[in-house]
Design a protein around this motif. Structure first.
Motif, PDB file in Angstrom:
ATOM      1  N   GLY A   8       3.019  14.747   4.117  1.00 14.91           N
ATOM      2  CA  GLY A   8       2.135  15.290   5.142  1.00 14.91           C
ATOM      3  C   GLY A   8       1.016  14.373   5.577  1.00 14.91           C
ATOM      4  O   GLY A   8       0.188  14.761   6.401  1.00 14.91           O
ATOM      5  N   ALA A   9       0.975  13.163   5.059  1.00 15.29           N
ATOM      6  CA  ALA A   9      -0.051  12.191   5.439  1.00 15.29           C
ATOM      7  C   ALA A   9       0.593  10.992   6.102  1.00 15.29           C
ATOM      8  O   ALA A   9       1.719  10.611   5.780  1.00 15.29           O
ATOM      9  CB  ALA A   9      -0.845  11.736   4.217  1.00 15.29           C
ATOM     10  N   GLY A  10      -0.135  10.404   7.030  1.00 15.53           N
ATOM     11  CA  GLY A  10       0.286   9.149   7.632  1.00 15.53           C
ATOM     12  C   GLY A  10      -0.577   8.039   7.081  1.00 15.53           C
ATOM     13  O   GLY A  10      -1.774   7.966   7.380  1.00 15.53           O
ATOM     14  N   LEU A  11      -0.008   7.178   6.250  1.00 18.87           N
ATOM     15  CA  LEU A  11      -0.762   6.129   5.564  1.00 18.87           C
ATOM     16  C   LEU A  11      -0.658   4.807   6.319  1.00 18.87           C
ATOM     17  O   LEU A  11       0.432   4.252   6.467  1.00 18.87           O
ATOM     18  CB  LEU A  11      -0.250   5.947   4.134  1.00 18.87           C
ATOM     19  N   THR A  12      -1.779   4.322   6.795  1.00 16.13           N
ATOM     20  CA  THR A  12      -1.829   3.035   7.474  1.00 16.13           C
ATOM     21  C   THR A  12      -2.030   1.935   6.437  1.00 16.13           C
ATOM     22  O   THR A  12      -2.848   2.069   5.528  1.00 16.13           O
ATOM     23  CB  THR A  12      -2.973   3.017   8.495  1.00 16.13           C
ATOM     24  N   TYR A  13      -1.287   0.842   6.574  1.00 17.36           N
ATOM     25  CA  TYR A  13      -1.346  -0.199   5.558  1.00 17.36           C
ATOM     26  C   TYR A  13      -1.128  -1.574   6.168  1.00 17.36           C
ATOM     27  O   TYR A  13      -0.687  -1.719   7.313  1.00 17.36           O
ATOM     28  CB  TYR A  13      -0.295   0.061   4.470  1.00 17.36           C
ATOM     29  N   ASP A  14      -1.439  -2.596   5.381  1.00 16.32           N
ATOM     30  CA  ASP A  14      -1.149  -3.990   5.716  1.00 16.32           C
ATOM     31  C   ASP A  14      -0.350  -4.587   4.577  1.00 16.32           C
ATOM     32  O   ASP A  14      -0.642  -4.335   3.394  1.00 16.32           O
ATOM     33  CB  ASP A  14      -2.446  -4.797   5.888  1.00 16.32           C
ATOM     34  N   HIS A  30      -9.236   0.889  -1.849  1.00 14.44           N
ATOM     35  CA  HIS A  30     -10.662   1.051  -1.531  1.00 14.44           C
ATOM     36  C   HIS A  30     -11.250   2.316  -2.165  1.00 14.44           C
ATOM     37  O   HIS A  30     -10.549   3.118  -2.781  1.00 14.44           O
ATOM     38  CB  HIS A  30     -10.877   1.056  -0.017  1.00 14.44           C
ATOM     39  N   GLY A  31     -12.538   2.488  -1.970  1.00 11.83           N
ATOM     40  CA  GLY A  31     -13.248   3.609  -2.568  1.00 11.83           C
ATOM     41  C   GLY A  31     -13.539   4.748  -1.609  1.00 11.83           C
ATOM     42  O   GLY A  31     -13.057   4.791  -0.474  1.00 11.83           O
ATOM     43  N   TRP A  32     -14.345   5.660  -2.085  1.00  8.92           N
ATOM     44  CA  TRP A  32     -14.726   6.902  -1.396  1.00  8.92           C
ATOM     45  C   TRP A  32     -15.389   6.603  -0.052  1.00  8.92           C
ATOM     46  O   TRP A  32     -16.296   5.799   0.027  1.00  8.92           O
ATOM     47  CB  TRP A  32     -15.681   7.655  -2.318  1.00  8.92           C
ATOM     48  N   THR A  33     -14.914   7.232   0.994  1.00 10.53           N
ATOM     49  CA  THR A  33     -15.386   7.145   2.387  1.00 10.53           C
ATOM     50  C   THR A  33     -15.234   5.752   2.988  1.00 10.53           C
ATOM     51  O   THR A  33     -15.726   5.502   4.082  1.00 10.53           O
ATOM     52  CB  THR A  33     -16.848   7.600   2.565  1.00 10.53           C
ATOM     53  N   ALA A  34     -14.558   4.839   2.306  1.00 11.46           N
ATOM     54  CA  ALA A  34     -14.394   3.476   2.811  1.00 11.46           C
ATOM     55  C   ALA A  34     -13.041   3.349   3.517  1.00 11.46           C
ATOM     56  O   ALA A  34     -12.420   4.347   3.906  1.00 11.46           O
ATOM     57  CB  ALA A  34     -14.524   2.470   1.673  1.00 11.46           C
ATOM     58  N   ASN A  35     -12.575   2.133   3.705  1.00 14.73           N
ATOM     59  CA  ASN A  35     -11.253   1.895   4.289  1.00 14.73           C
ATOM     60  C   ASN A  35     -10.747   0.542   3.822  1.00 14.73           C
ATOM     61  O   ASN A  35     -11.435  -0.169   3.084  1.00 14.73           O
ATOM     62  CB  ASN A  35     -11.297   1.981   5.823  1.00 14.73           C
ATOM     63  N   ARG A  36      -9.558   0.190   4.242  1.00 12.28           N
ATOM     64  CA  ARG A  36      -8.892  -1.006   3.730  1.00 12.28           C
ATOM     65  C   ARG A  36      -9.614  -2.302   4.103  1.00 12.28           C
ATOM     66  O   ARG A  36      -9.385  -3.345   3.468  1.00 12.28           O
ATOM     67  CB  ARG A  36      -7.440  -1.049   4.212  1.00 12.28           C
ATOM     68  N   HIS A  37     -10.499  -2.262   5.102  1.00 12.45           N
ATOM     69  CA  HIS A  37     -11.189  -3.481   5.518  1.00 12.45           C
ATOM     70  C   HIS A  37     -12.290  -3.909   4.560  1.00 12.45           C
ATOM     71  O   HIS A  37     -12.863  -4.997   4.731  1.00 12.45           O
ATOM     72  CB  HIS A  37     -11.727  -3.311   6.935  1.00 12.45           C
ATOM     73  N   ASP A  56      -5.220   2.370   3.866  1.00  9.00           N
ATOM     74  CA  ASP A  56      -6.253   3.386   4.015  1.00  9.00           C
ATOM     75  C   ASP A  56      -5.763   4.621   3.272  1.00  9.00           C
ATOM     76  O   ASP A  56      -4.684   5.153   3.578  1.00  9.00           O
ATOM     77  CB  ASP A  56      -6.477   3.741   5.489  1.00  9.00           C
ATOM     78  N   LEU A  57      -6.520   5.072   2.280  1.00  6.10           N
ATOM     79  CA  LEU A  57      -6.151   6.288   1.560  1.00  6.10           C
ATOM     80  C   LEU A  57      -6.118   7.474   2.509  1.00  6.10           C
ATOM     81  O   LEU A  57      -6.787   7.474   3.554  1.00  6.10           O
ATOM     82  CB  LEU A  57      -7.150   6.546   0.441  1.00  6.10           C
ATOM     83  N   ARG A  58      -5.375   8.503   2.167  1.00  6.30           N
ATOM     84  CA  ARG A  58      -5.250   9.660   3.061  1.00  6.30           C
ATOM     85  C   ARG A  58      -6.615  10.223   3.440  1.00  6.30           C
ATOM     86  O   ARG A  58      -7.509  10.355   2.611  1.00  6.30           O
ATOM     87  CB  ARG A  58      -4.374  10.742   2.458  1.00  6.30           C
ATOM     88  N   GLY A  59      -6.781  10.491   4.738  1.00  2.95           N
ATOM     89  CA  GLY A  59      -8.038  11.013   5.249  1.00  2.95           C
ATOM     90  C   GLY A  59      -9.096   9.963   5.494  1.00  2.95           C
ATOM     91  O   GLY A  59     -10.177  10.278   5.993  1.00  2.95           O
ATOM     92  N   ASP A  87       8.011  -3.522  -7.217  1.00  4.39           N
ATOM     93  CA  ASP A  87       8.096  -2.929  -8.547  1.00  4.39           C
ATOM     94  C   ASP A  87       6.804  -3.187  -9.315  1.00  4.39           C
ATOM     95  O   ASP A  87       5.902  -2.374  -9.335  1.00  4.39           O
ATOM     96  CB  ASP A  87       9.309  -3.487  -9.292  1.00  4.39           C
ATOM     97  N   ARG A  88       6.683  -4.352  -9.939  1.00  2.00           N
ATOM     98  CA  ARG A  88       5.463  -4.665 -10.687  1.00  2.00           C
ATOM     99  C   ARG A  88       4.392  -5.214  -9.752  1.00  2.00           C
ATOM    100  O   ARG A  88       4.686  -5.974  -8.817  1.00  2.00           O
ATOM    101  CB  ARG A  88       5.760  -5.668 -11.804  1.00  2.00           C
ATOM    102  N   PHE A  89       3.138  -4.854 -10.011  1.00  4.44           N
ATOM    103  CA  PHE A  89       2.052  -5.241  -9.127  1.00  4.44           C
ATOM    104  C   PHE A  89       0.740  -5.264  -9.898  1.00  4.44           C
ATOM    105  O   PHE A  89       0.657  -4.846 -11.058  1.00  4.44           O
ATOM    106  CB  PHE A  89       1.953  -4.284  -7.931  1.00  4.44           C
ATOM    107  N   ILE A  90      -0.296  -5.776  -9.237  1.00  5.39           N
ATOM    108  CA  ILE A  90      -1.647  -5.819  -9.804  1.00  5.39           C
ATOM    109  C   ILE A  90      -2.553  -4.944  -8.943  1.00  5.39           C
ATOM    110  O   ILE A  90      -2.921  -5.348  -7.830  1.00  5.39           O
ATOM    111  CB  ILE A  90      -2.194  -7.257  -9.853  1.00  5.39           C
ATOM    112  N   PRO A  91      -2.903  -3.754  -9.395  1.00  7.84           N
ATOM    113  CA  PRO A  91      -3.824  -2.930  -8.611  1.00  7.84           C
ATOM    114  C   PRO A  91      -5.253  -3.452  -8.741  1.00  7.84           C
ATOM    115  O   PRO A  91      -5.708  -3.801  -9.833  1.00  7.84           O
ATOM    116  CB  PRO A  91      -3.687  -1.537  -9.240  1.00  7.84           C
ATOM    117  N   VAL A  92      -5.937  -3.530  -7.599  1.00  9.30           N
ATOM    118  CA  VAL A  92      -7.340  -3.935  -7.553  1.00  9.30           C
ATOM    119  C   VAL A  92      -8.089  -2.774  -6.910  1.00  9.30           C
ATOM    120  O   VAL A  92      -7.985  -2.551  -5.701  1.00  9.30           O
ATOM    121  CB  VAL A  92      -7.531  -5.226  -6.735  1.00  9.30           C
ATOM    122  N   GLY A  93      -8.841  -2.021  -7.708  1.00  6.83           N
ATOM    123  CA  GLY A  93      -9.472  -0.811  -7.209  1.00  6.83           C
ATOM    124  C   GLY A  93     -10.980  -0.873  -7.249  1.00  6.83           C
ATOM    125  O   GLY A  93     -11.571  -1.268  -8.255  1.00  6.83           O
ATOM    126  N   HIS A  94     -11.596  -0.481  -6.137  1.00  7.15           N
ATOM    127  CA  HIS A  94     -13.059  -0.425  -6.066  1.00  7.15           C
ATOM    128  C   HIS A  94     -13.522   1.023  -6.169  1.00  7.15           C
ATOM    129  O   HIS A  94     -13.045   1.890  -5.440  1.00  7.15           O
ATOM    130  CB  HIS A  94     -13.555  -1.014  -4.740  1.00  7.15           C
TER     131      HIS A  94
END
Length: 258
Positions: A8-14, A30-37, A56-59, A87-94
């Protein structure tokens, strides 16, 4: 920008960089209220020799969809990576993105090469007074609530006009998304499980972070089996306050130099 439909979400990505580049893909969250930029500096640097993915996380940003839980946001990330055949990846989360990254590392350890947490923690802890203040802050007008939270996310001396731009962008996030994930972050707690995360982990934190204080990050860092800690002269918005320093620390870590 490409977009993927997920629950039910449209996820925009690069999705950039060479598919056969150096090492596992970096996935920026990215974090709360932010975006992929928030990750523009890191994307430009690493895409020269490594596959890099952000969304961009949903919403948030250019993605739509009703808000849910931190666990469901992790599910969105995995759905995107499955679609991209990663498959395998490195998540970088703010910040909240780091909470999502920890959820992924705990729930799907076989897919995690390394882990990077930027200004993020495993459990939010407050004094009684701080807890009451945060609860009361949700009762003020929505735009004032967002402005107060974003203003205090930056270290003293950061340009005011740039802060105002981030406030405007955050206030454009739908109210239900903002408040749902604000509550989700406050309830997030995996501190007792971080010892299960066996992969090398980089913890980068702003010294002046008053949103998620460095003392809370250090308390969780001691429970990580294989952690490297970097403290930077910045506030909570490290990816945009000191982008070059973050990129340098991340580059050394994923290259195995630290």
């Amino acid at each position: 920008m490409p977009q993927l439909a997920v629950d039910g979400a449209g996820l925009t990505y690069d999705d950039e960089g060479p598919r056969d580049g150096d090492g596992a893909p970096l996935v920026f969250i990215h974090g709360w209220t932010a975006n992929r930029h928030r990750w523009d500096h890191q994307m430009a640097h690493f895409a020269q020799r490594r596959r890099v993915i952000r969304l961009d996380l949903r919403g948030h940003g250019e993605s739509d969809g009703a808000p849910g839980t931190i666990l469901e946001l992790g599910g969105d990330v995995l759905a995107l990576l499955d679609h991209l055949e990663v498959d395998r990846f490195i998540p970088v989360g703010h910040s909240m993105g780091g909470m999502i990254a920890q959820t992924l590392a705990l729930g799907h350890p076989e897919r995690i090469e390394r882990l990077v947490l930027v200004n993020s923690i495993s459990r939010m802890t407050y004094s009684r007074g701080r807890g009451l203040l945060m609860a009361a802050s949700t009762l003020v007008p929505f735009k004032l609530f967002v402005a107060a939270n974003i203003q205090r996310a930056f270290a003293p001396g950061y340009p005011r006009e740039e802060i105002r731009e981030y406030i405007r962008a955050s206030a454009a996030t739908p109210r239900d998304v903002v408040m749902t994930y604000y509550a989700a972050m406050r309830a997030f707690d995996v501190l007792d499980r971080v010892g299960e995360i066996q992969v090398p982990t980089l913890l980068v934190h702003g010294y002046h972070d008053i949103q998620l204080p460095v003392s809370q990050m250090l308390r969780m860092a001691k429970d990580y089996p294989d952690a490297v800690v970097r403290i930077v002269d910045a506030g909570h918005e490290l990816p945009v306050e000191k982008p070059a320093e973050l990129t340098s620390a991340l580059d050394r870590f994923v290259s195995g130099k630290v």
